[in-house]
Design an enzyme around this catalytic site. Structure first.
Site, PDB file in Angstrom:
ATOM      1  N   ASP B  28      33.369  -9.468   8.637  1.00 26.84           N
ATOM      2  CA  ASP B  28      33.590 -10.322   9.801  1.00 26.84           C
ATOM      3  C   ASP B  28      35.074 -10.362  10.130  1.00 26.84           C
ATOM      4  OD1 ASP B  28      30.940 -10.972   9.885  1.00 26.84           O
ATOM      5  OD2 ASP B  28      31.197 -13.103   9.452  1.00 26.84           O
ATOM      6  N   LYS B  85      27.603 -10.362  17.380  1.00 31.10           N
ATOM      7  CA  LYS B  85      26.432 -11.223  17.238  1.00 31.10           C
ATOM      8  C   LYS B  85      25.990 -11.773  18.583  1.00 31.10           C
ATOM      9  CE  LYS B  85      27.738 -13.057  12.661  1.00 31.10           C
ATOM     10  NZ  LYS B  85      26.717 -12.548  11.752  1.00 31.10           N
ATOM     11  N   GLY B 157      28.825 -18.773   5.370  1.00 36.23           N
ATOM     12  CA  GLY B 157      29.945 -19.707   5.373  1.00 36.23           C
ATOM     13  C   GLY B 157      29.959 -20.652   4.188  1.00 36.23           C
ATOM     14  N   ARG B 169      15.723 -11.461  -3.863  1.00 38.16           N
ATOM     15  CA  ARG B 169      14.676 -11.428  -4.896  1.00 38.16           C
ATOM     16  C   ARG B 169      13.293 -11.674  -4.285  1.00 38.16           C
ATOM     17  NH1 ARG B 169      15.840 -10.832 -10.104  1.00 38.16           N
ATOM     18  NH2 ARG B 169      17.874 -11.451 -10.930  1.00 38.16           N
ATOM     19  N   GLY B 239      31.341 -12.237   5.255  1.00 36.79           N
ATOM     20  CA  GLY B 239      31.793 -13.031   6.394  1.00 36.79           C
ATOM     21  C   GLY B 239      33.081 -13.737   6.068  1.00 36.79           C
ATOM     22  N   SER B 240      32.972 -15.024   5.728  1.00 36.49           N
ATOM     23  CA  SER B 240      34.159 -15.833   5.480  1.00 36.49           C
ATOM     24  C   SER B 240      34.864 -15.430   4.188  1.00 36.49           C
ATOM     25  CB  SER B 240      33.747 -17.304   5.406  1.00 36.49           C
ATOM     26  OG  SER B 240      32.735 -17.575   6.354  1.00 36.49           O
TER      27      SER B 240
END
Lengths: 247, 299
Positions: B28, B85, B157, B169, B239-240
């Protein structure tokens, strides 16, 4: 999927790799799994290569598709550049597809970047455009005699594909589309801008593996213009090859 | 597999790009500078965003498709694929992104859903889509709608890997179970998981999703990246975890290395050793208000 498995090509061929051989696939990033499936369909054993110490045990090597910038970073960080150059100079067969072809090329454009520089071509990255310009085309016929074994059309899956813009004097065209080189050979090294591993067609791989030290067929097809030709880039992104997209 | 993609673009061209991303990390990024750091660290693609998920979570309000100038600037900067996105069900945002020429669209629960009942019919598009899933039924519903890549939802996040592990899983276990079933059991399995029968049959035959299966939502360290690959992920979205850490370039490089060498503990150790900075702050997902969960968006 077309039943174009010419599995006997390498094993029954006249090249040096006639028995089961060990084919390494550079597995740093990219579609190495798809290449493994193709190698195994030909009856050979595939090995994921991530370290230089694995190279001496291999009979042949595949540099898969993926992101050439990412692979290049790994090659430099992990000290693989020189070992791979040595492998390419050893006469053992090497196939590079898409990003792999970019790694093999002497000169890379769009933008300029480093490479193994072992195959005397100039190649332009993402020459057709972005993903929306990816396409499935077909090879010009008749196919090169070394690819024979089936009459089925050779499908060319091109994903954010590069374009070969210049061929050195010792480089021979193996596959073309609309007159543009899509796969080329110099000695035992083959670079293809399309993904045979995505269509499951084993003919190009079989041809590569039957090459090796004895397979340098440069000059075999006299009509192929191979002498330092400068090739024109596609003028419009979607006109590059006959495409399923527009059919 | 037969091509059942859009009437324009064969599915294998869409999944083909996902194949090229395998073994890599999609990061990201919110600025040109971050995109460059990601590419230089070895990201195989970037996701162009206005805010990373942890900021979306903190700021609240409505999260939409990113500003076009941000996406365009990033597309103009890096040579690796650029994703963006759109909101769940917001096919007009998706059309804009396709028109812009992004390489992949993530119909993402990280943004505020635009439609509570329907996801985008992704067969209508030439650009490929990735969608999140928590279980096999959800994954196959998205594939049925035309998604060319599935990723775990995890809990974006959060900096907490537990939800991504649960989702991976859950999907893997359900696929293993399908491979053991008799053919007469498959229709009931399809009914129970709310998935298209033909796709259930395909998974029962192969033991794999018909499209690439990536991990996302909570990856914050090299060991997290190795864990998800060990559980069957074919690539990682981060992402973050990179740009909310205190040393993004080092985290980015280390996570890329750990993703490629996920099954070599020595290499993961070496990657982890390069980091002498704090990972992003983490959240205990169990203590989050259910209304704050991003993974429950979509169905």
């Amino acid at each position: 999927m077309a039943a174009s498995d010419t599995g006997s090509g390498a094993r029954a061929g006249t090249g040096r790799l006639s028995a089961e051989c060990i084919v390494g696939v550079l597995a740093l990033q990219g579609d190495f799994e798809a290449h493994e499936r193709l190698i195994e369909r030909l009856g050979h054993r595939s090995v994921r290569v991530r370290r230089a110490v694995q190279l001496p045990d291999l009979d042949a090597l595949v540099l898969p598709g993926g992101e050439s910038t990412t692979m290049l970073l790994f090659l430099e960080r992990e000290g693989l550049m020189q070992p791979l150059r040595d492998f390419c100079a050893s006469g053992r067969p090497v196939l590079g597809t898409c990003a792999g072809a970019i790694l093999l090329a002497r000169t890379v454009e769009g933008p300029r970047q480093d490479s193994l520089g072992v195959l005397d071509i100039t190649i332009r990255r993402n020459a057709y455009g972005r993903q929306l310009q990816s396409f499935v085309g077909h090879a010009d016929t008749p196919l090169h005699p070394d690819l024979a074994g089936s009459d089925a059309a050779l499908e060319l899956v091109c994903i954010r594909a590069p374009l070969i813009e210049r061929l050195g004097p010792d480089v021979e065209v193996l596959v073309s589309a609309d007159g543009r080189p899509m796969a080329v050979r110099q000695g035992a090294l083959v670079a293809s801008t399309f993904h045979p591993e995505m269509s499951g067609d084993t003919r190009l791989l079989a041809c590569v593996l039957s090459g090796g030290a004895t397979g340098n067929a440069a000059g075999k097809v006299a009509a192929t213009p191979t002498h330092a030709a400068t090739l024109t880039a596609p003028s419009a992104s979607t006109s590059a090859a006959p495409s399923e997209r527009t059919s | 597999m037969t091509d059942n993609g859009s009437q324009h673009t064969p599915l294998r061209l869409k999944t083909g790009l996902a194949e090229m991303l395998k073994g890599g990390v999609i990061m990201d990024v919110t600025t040109v500078e971050q995109a460059k750091i990601a590419e230089d660290a070895g990201a195989c693609a970037v996701m162009a965003l206005e805010r990373v998920p942890s900021d979306i979570r903190k700021d609240g309000g409505v999260a939409r498709m990113a500003r076009i100038d941000i996406i365009e600037a990033i597309m103009g900067t890096v040579t690796i694929p650029v994703m963006a996105k759109c909101r769940i069900g917001h096919f007009a945002e998706a059309r804009v992104l396709q028109q812009l020429g992004v390489d992949y669209i993530d119909e993402s629960e990280v943004l505020t859903p635009a439609d509570e009942a329907y996801h985008v019919n992704k067969h209508d598009f030439d650009v490929p889509f990735v969608c999140g899933a928590r279980n096999l039924g959800e994954a196959l519903r998205r594939v049925g709608e035309g998604a060319a890549m599935i990723r775990t939802k995890g809990e974006a996040g959060s900096g907490n890997i537990v939800e991504a592990v649960r989702h991976m899983r859950t999907v893997q276990k359900a696929m293993r179970e399908l491979t053991l079933m008799g053919s007469e059991e498959l229709m009931t399995a399809a009914k129970d998981m709310g998935a298209p029968f033909e796709l259930v049959r395909m998974v029962a035959a192969t033991g794999k999703l018909p499209v690439p299966n990536f991990a996302a939502g909570g990856i914050a360290t090299p060991a997290d990246a190795s864990l998800m690959m060990s559980l069957g992920a074919e690539a990682n979205f981060v992402g973050s975890g990179i740009f909310k850490s205190s040393d993004p370039a080092k985290f980015a490089t280390a996570i890329v290395t750990a993703t490629t060498h996920w099954d070599d503990p020595q290499r993961v150790l070496e990657a982890a050793r390069t980091i002498s900075a704090e990972a992003m702050p983490g959240l205990d997902v169990a203590k989050l208000d259910p209304a704050e969960l991003l993974q429950t968006r979509g169905w």
